[in-house]
Design a protein around this motif. Structure first.
Motif, mmCIF file in Angstrom:
data_model
loop_
_atom_site.group_PDB
_atom_site.id
_atom_site.type_symbol
_atom_site.label_atom_id
_atom_site.label_comp_id
_atom_site.label_asym_id
_atom_site.label_seq_id
_atom_site.Cartn_x
_atom_site.Cartn_y
_atom_site.Cartn_z
ATOM 1 N N ARG A 89 1.458 -68.352 24.632
ATOM 2 C CA ARG A 89 2.192 -68.584 23.382
ATOM 3 C C ARG A 89 1.804 -67.564 22.318
ATOM 4 N N LEU A 90 0.533 -67.176 22.298
ATOM 5 C CA LEU A 90 0.113 -66.132 21.368
ATOM 6 C C LEU A 90 0.785 -64.805 21.706
ATOM 7 N N ALA A 91 0.884 -64.532 23.017
ATOM 8 C CA ALA A 91 1.541 -63.292 23.444
ATOM 9 C C ALA A 91 3.013 -63.303 23.036
ATOM 10 N N LYS A 92 3.661 -64.469 23.155
ATOM 11 C CA LYS A 92 5.070 -64.580 22.761
ATOM 12 C C LYS A 92 5.231 -64.387 21.259
ATOM 13 N N LEU A 93 4.325 -64.958 20.477
ATOM 14 C CA LEU A 93 4.379 -64.792 19.024
ATOM 15 C C LEU A 93 4.169 -63.328 18.638
ATOM 16 N N GLU A 94 3.315 -62.645 19.396
ATOM 17 C CA GLU A 94 3.092 -61.226 19.123
ATOM 18 C C GLU A 94 4.358 -60.416 19.434
ATOM 19 N N GLU A 95 5.015 -60.752 20.541
ATOM 20 C CA GLU A 95 6.256 -60.063 20.894
ATOM 21 C C GLU A 95 7.314 -60.241 19.809
ATOM 22 N N GLU A 96 7.324 -61.388 19.182
ATOM 23 C CA GLU A 96 8.312 -61.687 18.145
ATOM 24 C C GLU A 96 7.905 -61.112 16.786
ATOM 25 N N GLY A 97 6.724 -60.492 16.719
ATOM 26 C CA GLY A 97 6.275 -59.895 15.462
ATOM 27 C C GLY A 97 5.731 -60.890 14.465
ATOM 28 N N LEU A 98 5.414 -62.095 14.935
ATOM 29 C CA LEU A 98 4.926 -63.131 14.029
ATOM 30 C C LEU A 98 3.408 -63.118 13.910
ATOM 31 N N VAL A 99 2.736 -62.582 14.917
ATOM 32 C CA VAL A 99 1.285 -62.425 14.843
ATOM 33 C C VAL A 99 0.941 -61.027 15.348
ATOM 34 N N THR A 100 -0.231 -60.586 14.988
ATOM 35 C CA THR A 100 -0.740 -59.310 15.482
ATOM 36 C C THR A 100 -2.155 -59.532 15.963
ATOM 37 N N LYS A 101 -2.639 -58.658 16.806
ATOM 38 C CA LYS A 101 -4.001 -58.823 17.304
ATOM 39 C C LYS A 101 -4.780 -57.525 17.138
ATOM 40 N N SER A 102 -6.081 -57.686 16.987
ATOM 41 C CA SER A 102 -6.975 -56.537 16.850
ATOM 42 C C SER A 102 -8.252 -56.837 17.614
ATOM 43 N N SER A 103 -9.018 -55.795 17.896
ATOM 44 C CA SER A 103 -10.247 -55.953 18.665
ATOM 45 C C SER A 103 -11.434 -56.063 17.729
ATOM 46 N N ASP A 104 -12.273 -57.054 17.984
ATOM 47 C CA ASP A 104 -13.510 -57.238 17.226
ATOM 48 C C ASP A 104 -14.646 -57.304 18.247
ATOM 49 N N GLY A 105 -15.139 -56.129 18.645
ATOM 50 C CA GLY A 105 -16.105 -56.086 19.733
ATOM 51 C C GLY A 105 -15.412 -56.432 21.033
ATOM 52 N N ARG A 106 -15.891 -57.464 21.693
ATOM 53 C CA ARG A 106 -15.277 -57.914 22.951
ATOM 54 C C ARG A 106 -14.203 -58.973 22.730
ATOM 55 N N LYS A 107 -14.016 -59.383 21.484
ATOM 56 C CA LYS A 107 -13.071 -60.452 21.178
ATOM 57 C C LYS A 107 -11.765 -59.879 20.625
ATOM 58 N N THR A 108 -10.687 -60.575 20.959
ATOM 59 C CA THR A 108 -9.386 -60.232 20.406
ATOM 60 C C THR A 108 -9.065 -61.228 19.296
ATOM 61 N N VAL A 109 -8.882 -60.706 18.094
ATOM 62 C CA VAL A 109 -8.621 -61.560 16.934
ATOM 63 C C VAL A 109 -7.132 -61.536 16.612
ATOM 64 N N TYR A 110 -6.563 -62.731 16.432
ATOM 65 C CA TYR A 110 -5.134 -62.857 16.117
ATOM 66 C C TYR A 110 -4.967 -63.162 14.631
ATOM 67 N N SER A 111 -3.981 -62.498 14.017
ATOM 68 C CA SER A 111 -3.689 -62.706 12.593
ATOM 69 C C SER A 111 -2.186 -62.901 12.431
ATOM 70 N N ILE A 112 -1.816 -63.703 11.446
ATOM 71 C CA ILE A 112 -0.395 -63.918 11.193
ATOM 72 C C ILE A 112 0.158 -62.737 10.399
ATOM 73 N N THR A 113 1.402 -62.382 10.652
ATOM 74 C CA THR A 113 2.052 -61.286 9.924
ATOM 75 C C THR A 113 2.880 -61.859 8.771
ATOM 76 N N ASP A 114 3.427 -60.951 7.963
ATOM 77 C CA ASP A 114 4.299 -61.406 6.869
ATOM 78 C C ASP A 114 5.501 -62.147 7.425
ATOM 79 N N ALA A 115 6.006 -61.667 8.566
ATOM 80 C CA ALA A 115 7.147 -62.349 9.192
ATOM 81 C C ALA A 115 6.751 -63.753 9.634
ATOM 82 N N GLY A 116 5.523 -63.886 10.139
ATOM 83 C CA GLY A 116 5.041 -65.203 10.549
ATOM 84 C C GLY A 116 4.910 -66.144 9.368
#
Length: 205
Positions: free
Chosen positions: A51-78
């Motif tokens: 579901r996170l991957a689907k939200l990313e595809e729709e541009g509603l969330v974005t992800k970034s790398s924090d060491g070994r962890k992937t951090v998800y953040s909501i976008t303006d569209a989200g």
């Protein structure tokens, strides 16, 4: 059939709500949901990450790398979608509250049944131990060997205890594997019943 925890599309909206509060990595999202449900429900990684991957595809969330962890953040569209669906989010919150109550009731029922089964097993083990202790040995013209008799009785008692241990362990593991919680209060009740059975066994000796 047990109703789902989230209705169709509700989990997607709830994920946006969690990410609007603060950026999170996958485990933090799962933990936040587990805490919201008071431990009565914990979503699997297989439920959350697609579901996170689907939200990313729709541009509603974005992800970034924090060491070994992937951090998800909501976008303006989200955030915009979350704002547009504010009324619907209130309904989702009500659904979550209803689900917590239902799951808690089911858990109490299951734990009560499991505890009754455990108490029955304890009573059966104590009864078998009493029967073994009072069993009349067969008549023999050979003088009884107390040491041999004690070893045989001990072996039989150990078999009974091992069988009980296996059955109790299986019941507890099945309870946890089914996604239900096992609280410290329930552990205390199990400990009390085991202490009571141990006391009964000592009284027989």
């Amino acid at each position: 059939m047990t109703p789902p925890v989230f209705s169709h599309g509700s989990l997607r909206l709830y994920l946006l709500k969690l990410l609007a509060e603060t950026p999170r990595h996958g485990y933090e999202i799962i933990q936040a949901l587990t805490d919201r449900f008071g431990g009565t429900y914990s979503p699997s990684a297989g439920t959350i990450y697609p579901r996170l991957a689907k939200l990313e595809e729709e541009g509603l969330v974005t992800k970034s790398s924090d060491g070994r962890k992937t951090v998800y953040s909501i976008t303006d569209a989200g955030r915009a979608e979350l704002a547009e669906r504010e009324d619907e989010l209130g309904r989702v919150e009500s659904e979550v509250t209803d689900s917590v109550r239902r799951l808690a009731h089911e858990m109490r029922t299951d734990v009560t049944t499991a505890m009754r089964s455990l108490k029955a097993d304890l009573a059966s083990a104590a009864r078998d131990a009493r029967l073994s202790a009072t069993r009349v040995p067969p008549v023999s013209t050979t003088p009884p060997d107390d040491r041999s008799t004690s070893r045989l009785a001990l072996h039989e008692a150990e078999l009974l205890l091992n069988e009980f241990r296996h059955n109790a362990r299986t019941a507890l593991r099945t309870h946890i594997a089914s996604g239900r919680s096992f609280t410290t209060a329930q552990l205390a009740e199990v400990r009390t019943e085991l202490d009571r059975a141990a006391t009964a066994l000592r009284d027989l000796l």
